[in-house]
Scaffold this motif. Structure first.
Motif, short mmCIF file in Angstrom:
data_model
loop_
_atom_site.label_atom_id
_atom_site.label_comp_id
_atom_site.label_asym_id
_atom_site.label_seq_id
_atom_site.Cartn_x
_atom_site.Cartn_y
_atom_site.Cartn_z
N SER A 32 -71.54 62.35 19.72
CA SER A 32 -71.76 63.29 18.62
C SER A 32 -71.66 64.74 19.07
CB SER A 32 -73.14 63.05 17.99
OG SER A 32 -73.14 61.88 17.24
N ARG A 50 -74.65 58.20 16.91
CA ARG A 50 -75.92 58.14 17.64
C ARG A 50 -76.60 56.78 17.49
NH1 ARG A 50 -76.27 62.02 21.42
NH2 ARG A 50 -75.85 64.10 20.60
N GLU A 64 -69.72 64.66 7.81
CA GLU A 64 -70.09 65.02 9.18
C GLU A 64 -71.43 64.41 9.57
OE1 GLU A 64 -70.22 69.26 11.39
OE2 GLU A 64 -71.77 68.98 9.87
N GLY A 79 -74.01 71.23 11.35
CA GLY A 79 -73.76 70.08 12.18
C GLY A 79 -74.53 70.02 13.48
N ASN A 80 -74.45 71.06 14.32
CA ASN A 80 -75.08 70.94 15.62
C ASN A 80 -76.60 70.87 15.52
OD1 ASN A 80 -75.24 73.69 14.86
ND2 ASN A 80 -75.46 74.33 16.98
N ASP A 129 -77.38 67.34 14.49
CA ASP A 129 -77.17 66.43 15.62
C ASP A 129 -78.30 66.50 16.62
OD1 ASP A 129 -75.49 64.51 17.01
OD2 ASP A 129 -75.24 66.08 18.52
N MET A 165 -72.02 61.69 12.56
CA MET A 165 -72.92 62.01 13.68
C MET A 165 -74.02 60.97 13.82
SD MET A 165 -73.41 66.14 13.52
CE MET A 165 -72.24 67.22 14.34
#
Length: 613
Positions: free
Chosen positions: A271, A456, A448, A419-420, A423, A452
């Protein structure tokens, strides 16, 4: 030093060029200096907020010209070069053969391509990164940033296009031939749309064969700044820089022979967004790593941290091997229950009632609660907001106790960010051992977030309709679906005139989210339990079912203390309903007895509708 002096000076001044420890470039090649041309924009990295929003990026990039005169000058230089290359054709909303356009690829290219299109009064084609198994995603905007629906349907094409990139190394983002023969990248995407693209402007080139590789597929590269020996001697502090520049592959192999590749293991994070680089690194250097006995060490680090071997990652495997739906059905069969026990342990000083006893050890209290209710609950749902003061080790103990009883562990975190950041939450949920995470999809990153989560090994349950009174207006907010009305039932579409955009088509927000759940393979949706005292209607529940189908789970809070009715939702969704009961069990004098009573009540309803799987 080749290219435009002003842009080169800005690149150095803004630290767009900098020496770095060995890293992986987009091509899979090793690199020892970065060329982050986006630094010249001067926005402090805020462009990342628009990574999934081409329209938002258009407006952001154009606005930065007013805020940063140096950036405006760079765009004017690029626009002058574009004018020299493109045919002199006026823009028309009905594109015809010969029509000129500017294109850029997600995300950094848009910072340069969009404002150039704006200055030249040309339409801008925004290309999103390709996703295996998904259709290519493209948006087009007029020179004022207004979307142009159905642009390519009205084009007679092919028509002239200039593609602008922030950086070119080997050109793999623009054109790459996969092992199976597929052509991927921006140039094939454009040509598949009938957009004739024979020229490309690169803000920066690293001179690592990108020009020649693209020339081989009929694209001429026009670089504005070249990172050559002269540039490196003047601006790099790394004594290896010139030697690297002369033969990057030879330098890379020598480095890997001496140092190995374990420092690049993080690029294999499923991810992390850099896995394409890792795969190309293996394509490029895999045999060499085997030959110098360095491959196995890298493979072991990757397996230890990500649970998959390099070969499994290369072949597209993910950790999401047993789906949340499968885990839920197994738990339902074993427990003969569709109850989910909510775990929201408020501290003593948080309120005057329904809190932990004064001085209680929260971890031990939670473990005891799980032992009491898990025999009757197929899932337990800790709410992350109540566990901020527990360590990661404590959270893992809670999940382990839930799993010890054969129940599903749902982390009620309601991820709601870019996103980050999402994540990061998924990374910790994975480490704690949770089976699924709740997700608030209102930033719009529907696909997205699901990707992700699955990378995971986590299930994802997205909010759709909540039962709190304030959500009554939120669920009916209109989402613009003019670009894809065919994805929705005609009765759900509202048509109206927009003062600037013209005739548009909309659906209520909850309908858009239901469709997203199905399209992007969310494992479940949250639907608040209907009741006479709230706004959730059975028609809305049935509407959601018509989009998500038979394989999507429904996490249904609101039963118990909130008075929600599970009967009709179970009638519609059957055993796919995860019936969450929170305070009515959590704060009961005898939680085990309360959990058993709710299990039995729900089983009566299931038997009524023959849902006793």
């Amino acid at each position: 030093m080749a290219g435009n002096q002003f842009i080169a000076e800005q690149l150095v001044k803004t630290t767009g060029f900098q020496d770095v420890d060995p890293t992986l470039l987009a091509s899979g090649e090793l690199g020892i200096y970065y060329c982050n041309s986006e630094k010249v924009v001067g926005d402090g990295g805020s462009f990342k907020d628009y990574g999934e929003n081409a329209g938002g990026m258009w407006h952001h990039a154009v606005s930065m010209m007013d805020k940063n005169p140096d950036f405006r000058k760079i765009i004017e230089i690029l626009a002058e070069e574009a004018s020299r290359i493109l045919p002199k054709e006026p823009f028309s909303l009905s594109p015809r053969k010969g029509q000129s356009t500017i294109s850029g690829g997600q995300t950094r290219d848009w910072l340069f391509s969009a404002p150039v299109a704006h200055l030249l009064k040309l339409p801008h084609i925004s290309l999103y990164k390709q996703v295996a198994g998904q259709p290519d995603r493209v948006e087009v905007h007029k020179s004022d940033g207004t979307p142009i629906p159905n642009f390519f349907r009205s084009a007679e094409g092919p028509f002239a296009n200039l593609h602008i990139v922030d950086l070119i190394t080997e050109g793999s983002s623009c054109y790459h031939k996969e092992a199976d023969g597929r052509e991927t990248g921006w140039i094939p995407m454009l040509r598949n749309l009938g957009v004739d693209t024979t020229d490309l402007v690169a803000v920066v080139t690293r001179y690592q064969n990108g020009e020649q590789n693209l020339a081989n597929v009929g694209v001429k590269v026009h670089p504005m700044v070249g990172i050559d020996e002269e540039f490196l001697r003047e601006h790099s502090q790394n004594p290896e820089a010139v030697r690297y520049f002369r033969d990057p592959e030879k330098w890379g192999k020598n480095f890997l022979r001496k140092r190995g590749a374990k420092m690049f293991a993080r690029f294999f994070d499923p991810s992390g967004g850099k896995q394409d680089r890792a795969k190309r690194f293996v394509e490029r250097y895999g045999k060499h790593l085997v030959d110098v006995n360095k491959f196995n060490a890298l493979d072991e680090v990757v397996k230890t941290h990500y649970g998959l071997s390099i070969c499994e990652i290369r072949d597209g495997r993910t950790l999401y091997k047993t789906t949340l739906s499968e885990k839920w059905r197994d738990a339902v069969r074993q427990k003969k229950s569709i109850l989910c026990a909510g775990l929201d342990p408020a501290e003593y000083w948080q309120g005057t009632e329904n809190t932990l006893p004064e001085g209680a050890d929260k971890l031990q209290w939670c473990l005891d609660f799980i032992d009491k209710v898990a025999p009757y609950a197929a899932a337990v749902k800790p709410n992350g907001n109540f566990f901020e003061n527990l360590s990661g080790e404590d959270k893992t103990k809670i999940v382990d106790r839930i799993h010890k009883h054969g129940s599903v562990a749902i982390w009620d975190r309601k991820l709601v960010d870019i996103g980050n950041t999402n994540d990061s939450g998924l990374y910790h949920a994975e480490n704690f051992g949770f089976d699924a995470v709740t997700y608030s999809p209102f930033p719009g990153n529907f696909e997205e977030a699901a990707t992700m989560a699955h990378n995971r090994g986590e299930g994802i349950i997205g909010m759709c309709i909540m039962s709190n009174p304030q959500h009554k207006t939120e669920k009916m907010k209109l989402a613009d679906v003019t670009e894809n009305p065919g994805d929705y039932h005609i009765d759900d579409i509202v048509e109206m005139e927009h003062p600037k955009l013209g005739h548009r088509k909309y659906v209520p927000q909850y309908v858009q989210l239901a469709r997203a759940a199905a399209a992007y393979k969310w494992d479940g949706v949250v639907i608040g339990a209907p009741s006479p005292g709230n706004h959730v209607t059975l028609d809305e529940v049935a509407c959601i079912k018509s989009y998500v189908g038979d394989n999507t789970l429904v996490l249904m809070p609101g039963v118990g203390a909130q008075g929600g009715d599970a009967d009709n939702v179970i009638k519609i969704f059957g055993s796919n309903v995860i019936v969450n009961v929170g305070r009515a069990v959590l704060n009961a004098n005898d939680p085990a007895k309360a959990a058993m009573q709710y299990r039995d009540m729900l089983n009566v309803i299931r038997e009524k509708y023959k849902q006793t799987a």
